[in-house]
Design an enzyme around this catalytic site. Structure first.
Site, mmCIF file in Angstrom:
data_model
loop_
_atom_site.group_PDB
_atom_site.id
_atom_site.type_symbol
_atom_site.label_atom_id
_atom_site.label_comp_id
_atom_site.label_asym_id
_atom_site.label_seq_id
_atom_site.Cartn_x
_atom_site.Cartn_y
_atom_site.Cartn_z
ATOM 1 N N ASN A 286 0.836 -1.108 -0.016
ATOM 2 C CA ASN A 286 -0.049 -0.039 -0.050
ATOM 3 C C ASN A 286 0.843 1.266 -0.098
ATOM 4 O O ASN A 286 1.462 1.591 1.028
ATOM 5 C CB ASN A 286 -0.921 -0.137 1.380
ATOM 6 C CG ASN A 286 -1.635 1.086 1.413
ATOM 7 O OD1 ASN A 286 -1.751 2.169 0.547
ATOM 8 N ND2 ASN A 286 -2.353 1.391 2.405
ATOM 9 N N LYS B 18 0.272 4.456 -0.267
ATOM 10 C CA LYS B 18 -0.453 5.488 0.318
ATOM 11 C C LYS B 18 -0.227 6.792 -0.587
ATOM 12 O O LYS B 18 -0.399 6.409 -1.837
ATOM 13 C CB LYS B 18 -0.053 5.664 1.810
ATOM 14 C CG LYS B 18 -0.019 4.505 2.729
ATOM 15 C CD LYS B 18 0.192 4.597 4.094
ATOM 16 C CE LYS B 18 -0.070 3.199 4.858
ATOM 17 N NZ LYS B 18 0.107 3.177 5.991
ATOM 18 N N HIS C 48 -9.547 1.273 5.115
ATOM 19 C CA HIS C 48 -7.858 1.229 5.862
ATOM 20 C C HIS C 48 -8.039 2.563 6.844
ATOM 21 O O HIS C 48 -9.099 3.156 6.968
ATOM 22 C CB HIS C 48 -7.055 1.865 4.655
ATOM 23 C CG HIS C 48 -5.611 1.962 5.263
ATOM 24 N ND1 HIS C 48 -5.156 2.866 6.185
ATOM 25 C CD2 HIS C 48 -4.741 0.876 5.140
ATOM 26 C CE1 HIS C 48 -4.008 2.329 6.522
ATOM 27 N NE2 HIS C 48 -3.739 1.267 5.833
ATOM 28 N N GLU D 178 -6.539 4.786 8.101
ATOM 29 C CA GLU D 178 -6.398 6.132 7.813
ATOM 30 C C GLU D 178 -7.577 6.911 7.073
ATOM 31 O O GLU D 178 -7.855 7.931 7.394
ATOM 32 C CB GLU D 178 -5.094 6.349 6.781
ATOM 33 C CG GLU D 178 -3.564 6.070 7.660
ATOM 34 C CD GLU D 178 -2.677 5.395 6.584
ATOM 35 O OE1 GLU D 178 -2.824 5.429 5.540
ATOM 36 O OE2 GLU D 178 -1.651 4.837 7.381
ATOM 37 N N GLU E 155 -4.907 -4.783 10.491
ATOM 38 C CA GLU E 155 -3.960 -3.966 10.650
ATOM 39 C C GLU E 155 -4.271 -3.391 12.072
ATOM 40 O O GLU E 155 -4.825 -2.139 12.178
ATOM 41 C CB GLU E 155 -3.842 -2.748 9.620
ATOM 42 C CG GLU E 155 -3.486 -3.495 8.081
ATOM 43 C CD GLU E 155 -3.414 -2.483 7.081
ATOM 44 O OE1 GLU E 155 -2.017 -2.809 6.715
ATOM 45 O OE2 GLU E 155 -3.953 -1.250 7.097
ATOM 46 N N GLY F 271 2.942 2.226 10.508
ATOM 47 C CA GLY F 271 3.942 3.467 10.503
ATOM 48 C C GLY F 271 4.539 3.873 11.778
ATOM 49 O O GLY F 271 5.385 4.865 11.687
ATOM 50 N N SER G 32 3.940 -2.139 10.099
ATOM 51 C CA SER G 32 5.401 -2.207 10.324
ATOM 52 C C SER G 32 6.057 -3.562 9.858
ATOM 53 O O SER G 32 6.783 -4.077 10.471
ATOM 54 C CB SER G 32 5.891 -1.782 11.605
ATOM 55 O OG SER G 32 5.287 -0.401 11.900
#
Ligand code: 13P
Length: 256
Positions: free
Chosen positions: A9, A11, A95, A97, A167, A173, A213
């Site tokens: 991904n 992003k 996701h 985010e 996730e 991240g 990660s």
């Protein structure tokens, strides 16, 4: 046996020319004998350039988001059909985010999932708890709610196409990775829930990816867990050598 699924991904990273450069470097590494499913999710604007540069390789391409409506006055948005028409075969849905910064609720995730399936896209539905939720012992409740609401009114046949990505938000991240045991525990809960809500066969075939990660250093221990069928990789998928190394790890484990 479930085939490994290794996904990147990207992003909001890389321009079209940087994407083409990445793909050139990636393909000269040798992609043709790979047996795992490999999917890259670049920003939508780079999808066609990526598909063209990776032509005749087994690597597939997906979009990071779609709108939940079929079409209409939604300035700036991209529909599921448009994404499919661009040559994408996959789409990320829900996701964290997007849930966090764009207010995507489980209800919206459910709508996006339905429209993705109608448009022949393979959805990769992301679920996962925040640090607060984990520390207050709510991880399982959050996961169960996201599955119940996110997969509401989805038939067993539709569900056969779905991939789930676990996730944990606290691992995205941050450099903090869930331990293989922590990830396996949740993957097992997810699989059992799908067995109960749909069928044992579906649960057995469902691919559940881990994301947060994931990198060269931890790919092998994560992929060695019974219920971890692949990785959804952010940062490390932007480095062609790292992404390729992770694919090689999956290939090695497949041959074991
Ligand atoms: P990182 O691998 O950078 O933690 O990102 C994970 C992720 O969000 C993939 O969708």
């Amino acid at each position: 046996m479930r085939k490994f699924f290794i996904a990147g991904n990207w992003k909001m990273n890389y321009s079209i020319s940087e994407t083409v450069e990445f793909c050139r470097q990636f393909r000269v590494k040798g992609l043709n004998n790979i047996s795992s499913d490999i999917v890259l999710f670049p920003p939508s604007i780079s999808i066609q350039a990526m598909i063209k540069t990776l032509e005749d390789t087994p690597v597939k391409v997906g979009g990071q988001n779609i709108h939940q409506e079929f079409s209409g006055a939604f300035t700036g948005e991209i529909s599921a059909e448009m994404l499919y028409d661009s040559g994408s075969e996959f789409v990320l849905i829900g996701h964290s985010e997007r849930r966090q910064y764009f207010n995507e609720t489980d209800e919206i995730v459910n709508k996006k999932l339905k429209i993705a399936l109608k448009s022949n896209l393979t959805p990769v539905v992301c679920i996962g708890e925040s640090l607060d939720q984990r520390e207050s012992g709510k991880t399982e409740d959050v996961i169960l709610r996201q599955i119940k609401e996110g997969f509401k009114d989805i038939s067993e046949t539709e569900m056969e196409k779905v991939v789930i990505a676990y996730e944990p938000i606290w691992a995205i991240g941050t450099g903090l990775t869930a331990t293989p045991e922590q990830a396996q525990e949740i993957h097992n809960i997810i699989r059992n829930t799908i067995v109960e809500d749909f069928s044992p066969q579906l649960g057995k075939n469902l691919r559940i990816l881990y994301g947060g990660s994931a990198k060269v250093k931890n790919a092998e221990i994560l992929l060695s867990e019974k219920d971890i069928d692949g990785l959804l990789i952010g940062g490390a998928s932007l480095k062609v050598n790292d992404f390729y190394e992770i694919i090689k790890i999956a290939e090695k484990l497949t041959k074991k």
